[in-house]
Design an enzyme around this catalytic site. Structure first.
Site, short mmCIF file in Angstrom:
data_model
loop_
_atom_site.label_atom_id
_atom_site.label_comp_id
_atom_site.label_asym_id
_atom_site.label_seq_id
_atom_site.Cartn_x
_atom_site.Cartn_y
_atom_site.Cartn_z
N GLU A 135 -8.17 25.75 3.65
CA GLU A 135 -7.15 24.88 3.04
C GLU A 135 -7.76 23.89 2.06
O GLU A 135 -7.08 23.41 1.15
CB GLU A 135 -6.36 24.14 4.14
CG GLU A 135 -7.10 23.03 4.89
CD GLU A 135 -7.94 23.52 6.07
OE1 GLU A 135 -8.24 24.72 6.12
OE2 GLU A 135 -8.30 22.68 6.94
N HIS A 167 -12.73 25.94 6.70
CA HIS A 167 -11.45 25.34 6.32
C HIS A 167 -10.99 25.83 4.94
O HIS A 167 -11.25 25.16 3.93
CB HIS A 167 -11.58 23.82 6.32
CG HIS A 167 -11.71 23.25 7.69
ND1 HIS A 167 -10.63 22.95 8.48
CD2 HIS A 167 -12.80 22.99 8.44
CE1 HIS A 167 -11.05 22.49 9.65
NE2 HIS A 167 -12.37 22.51 9.65
N SER A 194 0.85 -1.19 0.00
CA SER A 194 0.00 0.00 0.00
C SER A 194 0.89 1.25 0.00
O SER A 194 2.12 1.14 0.03
CB SER A 194 -0.91 -0.02 1.22
OG SER A 194 -0.14 -0.08 2.39
N THR A 228 5.60 -7.78 -8.93
CA THR A 228 4.68 -7.20 -9.92
C THR A 228 4.00 -8.31 -10.71
O THR A 228 2.78 -8.28 -10.92
CB THR A 228 5.46 -6.25 -10.87
OG1 THR A 228 5.94 -5.17 -10.09
CG2 THR A 228 4.58 -5.72 -11.99
N GLN A 229 4.78 -9.30 -11.11
CA GLN A 229 4.18 -10.43 -11.85
C GLN A 229 3.10 -11.10 -11.01
O GLN A 229 2.02 -11.43 -11.51
CB GLN A 229 5.25 -11.47 -12.18
CG GLN A 229 6.31 -10.99 -13.15
CD GLN A 229 7.37 -12.06 -13.37
OE1 GLN A 229 7.06 -13.24 -13.45
NE2 GLN A 229 8.63 -11.65 -13.45
N LYS A 275 13.65 -6.09 -8.77
CA LYS A 275 12.93 -7.37 -8.87
C LYS A 275 11.53 -7.18 -9.45
O LYS A 275 10.77 -6.32 -8.99
CB LYS A 275 12.83 -8.03 -7.48
CG LYS A 275 14.16 -8.25 -6.80
CD LYS A 275 15.19 -8.97 -7.66
CE LYS A 275 15.11 -10.45 -7.66
NZ LYS A 275 16.20 -11.05 -8.50
N CYS A 331 -10.77 27.00 12.25
CA CYS A 331 -11.80 26.27 12.98
C CYS A 331 -11.50 26.26 14.48
O CYS A 331 -11.64 27.29 15.13
CB CYS A 331 -11.95 24.86 12.39
SG CYS A 331 -13.62 24.23 12.62
N LYS A 341 10.60 -7.35 -19.91
CA LYS A 341 10.27 -8.57 -19.19
C LYS A 341 8.90 -8.42 -18.49
O LYS A 341 8.06 -9.33 -18.55
CB LYS A 341 11.37 -8.83 -18.16
CG LYS A 341 11.20 -10.08 -17.35
CD LYS A 341 12.48 -10.34 -16.58
CE LYS A 341 12.23 -11.26 -15.41
NZ LYS A 341 13.37 -11.28 -14.50
N1 GLN Z 1 -13.99 20.76 17.67
C1 GLN Z 1 -14.46 22.00 17.14
C2 GLN Z 1 -15.93 21.95 16.75
O1 GLN Z 1 -16.49 20.90 16.60
C3 GLN Z 1 -13.61 22.43 15.94
C4 GLN Z 1 -13.72 21.51 14.80
C5 GLN Z 1 -12.61 21.72 13.79
O2 GLN Z 1 -11.59 22.32 14.09
N2 GLN Z 1 -12.78 21.21 12.59
O3 GLN Z 1 -16.54 22.98 16.60
#
Ligand code: GLN
Length: 547
Positions: free
Chosen positions: A521, A519, A13, A190-191, A186, A380, A222
């Site tokens: 990100e 969030h 994995s 894979t084979q 080797k 958050c 191969k």
């Molecule tokens: N634990 C916090 C909540 O539920 C913040 C959650 C988080 O940071 N995603 O509000």
């Protein structure tokens, strides 16, 4: 009707199947096609929402509120296509759908079996949205031979049989281990892995071979011979210095060409790879470095904050600077002064999290950043801690805390500046929750809009006053503290459209101090860095001369 690429893995994995799938998606886009990526996970959890980040890495949240595998984050970062609920499924979800139908009597008294009932459910999942894109890329989690994976392998076999010829292909990732003693790569594992696949009726069309050493042509020939794959469809995949090199590296290795050949698409449309050459130019030619301290709880496993690490990198790309993120366990600051740990960083980020452990340390980190003028991004829980810090140390709410921690401890110790949200508006309906509800899927999840105060720092950063961001939380800053906190310089610069839920706070007289309830990100891309990460890294870069 979409063409389907099924991506499976063998030998071991963690070979980077998700990354290979995402890079292939990006390459097909570069050739002018539309794509959608999907993940089918054999584990029995209904979704990863209840899995510990220590065990499974970050939970990635989609706009439509699904809690999914972190591979969906890769898919979005490489293709820019927003994932949906219907792009992620697990055995748990499949079985729970089947059992629900059985209880409802939908199967009209039949005996319920893996074939056809479970496999039909999987095929129904695969077919969703098949008319919307040119290519559907479906990654099967785990490794061939896993007991849980068998219904998925069987379902994709049936699926390909039922389609017109040439509409589905199979791509398999394997590893070529290197034996230092004999100086050889080797091919046997894979084979064996391909043999295992063929024994369940799947013949790979494309083999991607991960290797730490160059694969000689002789070995490639191969593998092709023994695995019944064309030599130019044996694609070498070497370690990369950055994941963002993957699209260009896979293109050079011939992956997209091999896939189009397998579909017999000829001539293949010419690729436009400028998006990725620009990203690589920014990565390769970064000037200097900024150090960002990420003060969190799940610091032992880097995947636990995958999207944050990536979004910081994207912020660096936007500013042509390398970002070095260092993970610090928040609990340390509960015993020790944070100054010696934090003073050499250009910025501090406190990410999301659950539960009380480490939170007093996060509050210390927020206090350090606020008092010392260090750029701070609280995400958050990181925003909630910044608000609690300001309430305690600026507004005189000495017992300020979050109801989350009282609920966990089963006793009332805090004044709930952050409280459990029981009812909120989503689109045009109201969602209701109780304390003690099931843990799975009951948070405020997915995209919600927010209104930003004109003239605020965040409005300037976003370049707009109306935004939409993804949420995953149960607790909420209590708006009733707004006036007291604003009087002390903590501006509530982003609110839910109904004005009830604080979405963003910023410290007025500070170089850069922003807390967000959502969030950011999750929406950042290397070719379109999120505005908050772009400006956070800019502030870090401006803080001191580059190290
Ligand atoms: N634990 C916090 C909540 O539920 C913040 C959650 C988080 O940071 N995603 O509000």
């Amino acid at each position: 009707m979409a063409r389907y690429v099924f991506i499976t893995g063998g030998v071991v994995s963690s070979l980077g199947k998700g990354l290979a799938s995402a890079a292939l998606g990006a390459l097909l886009q570069a050739r002018g096609y539309t794509v959608r990526l999907r993940k089918l996970d054999p584990y029995l959890n209904v979704d990863p929402g209840t899995m510990s980040p220590f065990e499974h890495g970050e939970v990635f949240v989609t706009d439509d509120g699904a809690e999914t595998d972190l591979d969906l984050g890769h898919y979005e970062r490489f293709t820019g296509v927003s994932a949906r609920k219907t792009d992620s499924v697990s055995s748990g979800r499949i079985y729970s759908n089947v059992l629900e139908k059985e209880r409802r009597g939908d199967y009209l008294g039949k005996t319920i079996q893996v074939i056809p009932h479970v496999t039909n459910e999987i095929k129904d999942f695969l077919r969703q949205g098949e008319d919307e894109v040119d290519f559907m890329l479906c990654e099967i989690g785990g490794t061939v031979g896993d007991i849980e994976g068998l219904p998925f392998f069987e379902a994709i076999r049936q699926f390909a049989q039922e389609r017109p010829r040439g509409q589905c292909i199979f791509m398999h990732l394997t590893l070529l281990p290197y034996l230092a003693a004999s100086g050889e790569l080797k091919t046997k594992p894979t084979q064996h892995s391909v043999k295992e696949l063929r024994s369940i009726g799947l013949q790979p069309d494309v083999l991607v071979c991960r290797s730490e050493h160059p694969i000689p042509d002789k070995e490639r020939a191969k593998i092709a011979l023994f695995c019944n794959v064309r030599p130019d469809s044996v694609i070498p995949a070497y370690d990369l210095k950055s994941i963002y090199e993957a699209p260009l590296a896979y293109h050079r290795a011939g992956l997209d060409q091999a896939v189009l050949d397998a579909f017999m698409i000829s001539p293949a449309p010419k690729p436009d790879l400028s998006r990725w050459t620009d990203v690589m130019d920014r990565l390769d030619n970064a000037e200097g470095e900024v150090r960002v301290a990420v003060v969190g709880k799940y610091t032992q496993l880097e995947d636990a904050y995958k999207s944050i690490a990536e979004a910081l990198t994207h912020g660096g790309l936007a500013n042509r600077v390398r970002v070095k993120a260092e993970w610090i366990d928040a609990e340390i600051f509960e015993r020790e002064d944070p100054a010696p740990y934090l003073q050499d960083f250009q910025a501090i980020l406190v990410p999301g999290g659950f539960g009380e452990r480490g939170t007093e340390g996060k509050i210390k980190a927020a206090q350090f950043a606020r008092e010392k003028g260090v750029p701070y991004l609280g995400i958050c829980l990181g925003m909630q801690m910044a608000v609690i810090e300001a309430a305690r140390n600026l507004a005189g709410v000495t017992r300020a805390g979050s109801e989350e921690f009282d609920h966990e401890a089963g006793e009332k110790r805090f004044e709930p500046v952050v409280y459990h949200l029981k009812e909120w508006v989503q689109g045009n309906h109201t969602v209701a929750r109780k304390v003690g509800d099931d843990k799975g899927g009951t948070m405020r999840l997915g995209a919600y809009s927010a209104h930003l105060e004109p003239g605020s720092r965040v409005a300037e950063i976003y370049g707009t006053t109306d935004i939409e961001e993804r949420h995953r939380h149960r607790y909420e800053v209590d708006v009733k503290y707004r006036d007291r906190l604003e009087a002390e310089g903590l501006r509530f610069s982003g609110m839910s459209p109904d004005g009830r839920l604080p979405e963003i706070v910023e410290v007025k007289d500070h170089p850069w101090f922003i807390g967000v309830q959502f969030h950011p990100e999750l929406k950042s891309k290397p070719f379109a860095p999120h505005p908050l990460f772009r400006d956070f890294v800019r502030a870090a870069k401006d803080k001191e001369r580059l190290v």
